[in-house]
Write an enzyme that holds these catalytic residues in place. Sequence first.
Site, mmCIF file in Angstrom:
data_model
loop_
_atom_site.group_PDB
_atom_site.id
_atom_site.type_symbol
_atom_site.label_atom_id
_atom_site.label_comp_id
_atom_site.label_asym_id
_atom_site.label_seq_id
_atom_site.Cartn_x
_atom_site.Cartn_y
_atom_site.Cartn_z
ATOM 1 C CE LYS A 185 -3.746 -2.423 -0.078
ATOM 2 N NZ LYS A 185 -3.210 -3.757 -0.374
HETATM 3 C C1 LIG Z 1 -9.180 -3.008 -1.927
HETATM 4 C C2 LIG Z 1 -8.636 -3.717 -0.731
HETATM 5 N N1 LIG Z 1 -9.356 -3.738 0.392
HETATM 6 C C3 LIG Z 1 -8.908 -4.356 1.499
HETATM 7 C C4 LIG Z 1 -7.700 -4.996 1.519
HETATM 8 C C5 LIG Z 1 -7.252 -5.708 2.764
HETATM 9 O O1 LIG Z 1 -6.106 -5.169 3.329
HETATM 10 P P1 LIG Z 1 -5.315 -5.930 4.459
HETATM 11 O O2 LIG Z 1 -4.328 -6.827 3.770
HETATM 12 O O3 LIG Z 1 -4.641 -4.852 5.246
HETATM 13 O O4 LIG Z 1 -6.290 -6.700 5.262
HETATM 14 C C6 LIG Z 1 -6.910 -5.007 0.381
HETATM 15 C C7 LIG Z 1 -5.615 -5.699 0.396
HETATM 16 O O5 LIG Z 1 -4.938 -5.864 -0.585
HETATM 17 C C8 LIG Z 1 -7.397 -4.357 -0.787
HETATM 18 O O6 LIG Z 1 -6.675 -4.354 -1.899
#
Ligand SMILES: Cc1ncc(COP(=O)(O)O)c(C=O)c1O
Length: 379
Positions: A185
Amino acid sequence: MAALPYLPFARPTLDEETIAGVADVLRSGWITSGPWVREFEDGLSRFCGGRPVKVVTSATAAVEIALQLAGIGPGHEVITSAQSFFTVLNMIVKVGATPVFVDCDLLTRNIDLAQVEAAITPRTRAIVPTHWPGSLADMDALYALARERGLRVIEDAALVMGSQWKGRNVGAVGDLVSFSFHPNKNMTTIEGGALVVNNAEEASRVDALRFHGITYLPDRTRDVAFPGGKFNLPDVNARIGVAQLAQLPEFLARRRLLVDRYFERFAAEPACVLPPRPRQGDGQSWNMFSVLLPLDRLTATRRQFRDALEARGIGTGVSYEALHLCTLGRRYGYREGDFPVTERIARETLTLPLHAGMKAADVDRVCAALAEIVGRSRA
Ligand SMILES: Cc1ncc(COP(=O)(O)O)c(C=O)c1O
């Protein structure tokens, strides 16, 4: 000529000061949630216009907690885009609610709000839009609809830390907003996420939901009134987050320059469908650069494309598969053809390398490789 180094599609940027800071936390005797979590949350809260922010171990945990905070469970429906990451589907199902999918826009990939409106039933409790790099969901229209129909909004802002809506950071306006600090991210805490809430009452409920459901009694014993999870972020991770948040503007500026370079290089060849071109001062951040491959005009499959790029030392990703067509999504009765835009994106999308440590020459390398593969595989 020596082989060029492998170029991953995403990669965190961690400087020596951050690494030294982590070592200090490790030596301090307090490594789980503590003073660095409070400092990180204070910084995030300032970033989000003073709204309360709670950090957790992932954006997935943040979405689960947000759904619980909104009182969503069995018998409720939650409307979301079929073009998103598995988190949204999984967490809606995990809290016992029913996912209701709608389609998205081909270029921005944001949720189709006209379809959201049409999908609302008496059982609907919330809308969960995923914001996309380069352009946000239309927040004015989204919140006007939510207010009119009495629905909660949980913004999945995993990909857009640092994007702005009318000059204000995502998170500074709206209802519940979740961020991800996964290494792919805009900024990272290794694993980690945050939830922006509306008031102190919601914030203290998140405190309990992320830590066993525990509340503290006046006699210094503890009580549990509802089952909480275990999603508190350790100080080691929060220390990284404090350093990364300070560097976020620099990271975003770097990403933006690289995206400009992609647009320049794509102006001629190859004929991929691109996201909307950035405009000067548009306030958008770029976590990913995803294109649609012109597969109908080529002999190569996406798999062959990815393998050919991989053979040239270039990593790629798929963002995202169609949620309604995965095995869990199909359990709710969805089939091929339900959401043509989402399905086309799922078939043709390719995420190209983009991270703050890249150079313009890396973009040129990706575009040259892509043009060569397209050239060789014209139908
Ligand atoms: C659009 C989106 N939402 C939520 C998430 C979830 O993130 P996390 O890995 O921090 O749980 C991701 C992870 O890649 C994502 O791309």
